[in-house]
Design an enzyme around this catalytic site. Sequence first.
Site, mmCIF file in Angstrom:
data_model
loop_
_atom_site.group_PDB
_atom_site.id
_atom_site.type_symbol
_atom_site.label_atom_id
_atom_site.label_comp_id
_atom_site.label_asym_id
_atom_site.label_seq_id
_atom_site.Cartn_x
_atom_site.Cartn_y
_atom_site.Cartn_z
ATOM 1 N N GLU A 1 -8.053 30.971 -50.581
ATOM 2 C CA GLU A 1 -7.663 29.920 -49.638
ATOM 3 C C GLU A 1 -7.706 30.534 -48.240
ATOM 4 O OE1 GLU A 1 -4.407 27.747 -47.252
ATOM 5 O OE2 GLU A 1 -4.418 29.806 -47.976
ATOM 6 N N ASP B 1 -3.216 32.597 -51.672
ATOM 7 C CA ASP B 1 -2.793 32.035 -50.392
ATOM 8 C C ASP B 1 -3.104 33.010 -49.253
ATOM 9 O OD1 ASP B 1 -1.160 29.816 -49.099
ATOM 10 O OD2 ASP B 1 -0.021 31.573 -48.456
#
EC number: 2.4.99.16
Length: 676
Positions: free
Chosen positions: A424, A395
């Site tokens: 990401e 993330d």
Amino acid sequence: MTGRADLRLGITDVAPVVSCGSFSARAVVGEHVPITATVFREGHDAVAANVVWTPPGGGGAAALNRMTRFGDQPDRWLTTVVPDREGMWTFRIEAWSDPLATWRHAVEVKIEAGQGPEDLANDLEEGARLLDRVAAEADDEWRGRVADAAAALRDESQELTVRVAPALATGLQRYLHEHPVRELITATPDHEVWVDRPRALFGSWYEFFPRSEGPVVAGQPVHGTFVTAADRLPAIADMGFDVVYLPPIHPIGKVNRKGPNTVQFPGGNPNELGADDVGSPWAIGSDEGGHDAVHPQLGTLQDFQDFVWRAGELGLEVALDLALQAAPDHPWVKEHPEWFTAKPDGTIAYAENPPKKYQDIYPVNFDNDPEGIYAEVLRVVRHWMNAGVRIFRVDNPHTKPLNFWHWLIWEVKKTDPDVLFLAEAFTRPAMMHQLAKLGFTQSYTYFTWRTERTELEVYGRELAANSHYMRPNFFVNTPDILHESLQYGGPPMFKIRAVLASMMSPTWGVYSGYELFEHVAVRPGSEEYLDSEKYQLRPRDWAGAEASGRSLAPYLRRLNEIRRAHPALQQLRTLRFHHVDNPNLICFTKTDPGSADAVLVVVSLDSRHAQIGTTALDLPTLGLDWHERFTVVDELTGARYDWGQFNYVELDPYREPAHIFSITFHRPVQPPPPVD
């Protein structure tokens, strides 16, 4: 002094090389990897080149891997290598003077010009001496033939054509090509290619929240567990997905917890939180544990391991979110407050993306005690590796230091080369590319926002050109991103985007609910879902939707079936776009270098109206001449057509917005060399 002026022969523009060799290029086991270089020398003598391709840990001498000229540039050379195991491979280019080729060209030209044996006396002796050198190292099968050819060149009793015929015979020339005389050998430094397992390049991802897979009792959703979530796995596997991606599964912070539809209120959440509000999984940590713990409502660590085992039984891998941030009540905050940023008033700074405020999240400050933070993150990663996780979806990696990721990824790869990391990072191009270069296995991309033909083509070419280090993962939607094309495009647009993602990229993904055409945003102009699953339970009636025909699941299943059946669709390097005279249609092909497999895709980008057009295919990219015909079979409808360079296309989005053609060639076709 700069450069390599000491090289006897010219070798430039070697590929694949990443950032002048600062990072390793990337490939996967079984992939056909093109290696190219510009090779040249002074004067007119022939030059040649080969690649020395060395497996992890080194190895014995391999057969000569010769390069061949390709493309429009006369000095550009190519060969293809195929790694057969994971790890760090190396290659180097060796350029060399090719006296046999120089001799052959000179003799053929002089004979064609009418020169006799007296004129070629020196040439014939030079050829004989070169063959003597080859014979001295030849094996038993060829030593006599090479020596006989040398003797024939010296036999003045025979006519000229008879003397040279043995040396120029096809069989001997083939042997000489494989066993050349190499002079002035000039080598480049070794260049690295890190080879991953095939899942690093090819796979279909499905994201879902286990907590939403609980029952609905008296109209109220009940928090799901790993046990109830496992019941969803057979349907995911049946749709043909390979990877199940789970958002964070750790305890969720209780301090400043966000409630339903928080995104409407960037300054905070004015709603009164209820006792059952579940909060955001990305607000990690509470008095129940941190990054190495399982949220109690999901179950135990054993329950998670059983979930991973059940997924594997169905042919699925589990990817786990790695989000390096902490809720205010995470154990890290109490035990290591120095890992965070303190404000002048002594409080810890929460996350902000102005004007949005995330009071439920404290970012980690990697400049405070990096040694301690690095060690803790590696411990956490290895903890989940030991629980069966071999893929991590990271993330927001662009908000953490680059040198940290480089250290972490390669520290893991030292012992576990099969572990994969997905970045990401919807951020600036330079950062996205650097994350890929330094070691991330895959990258989220800008695909979600590329909807027009020109921007899709430009982006597709960019990704194919950088496929030696950056592998895309085309997600059609995420819990954060509901693009306006899906909000307003209707069900046909869901098909269109799924076809584009699954056919253009070897790895693609969907977020749960896509197959139910979920398309309502929290407000106009937002890409956030109404009733976002990030902040509340969102159970879905999967069986009812499919039974009533209101599910895209059968279509997704068919797309994944096609992807598995065609090696061409498991490639990125071979993506090529072709012209169509209607900007609402896009056409592209993919080929598999290891076989004759080829797929041709035509997609309408208009989800409202039928579109017609005529393709102008670049047939040489398929290994065909411009005039040739071939058969195409639509993998979606079964229809067959006879095609050539120019072809009429008509697509109605309410019937079928795309053609996915497998190509049957009317003759054996060698795949063309790659676009350099």
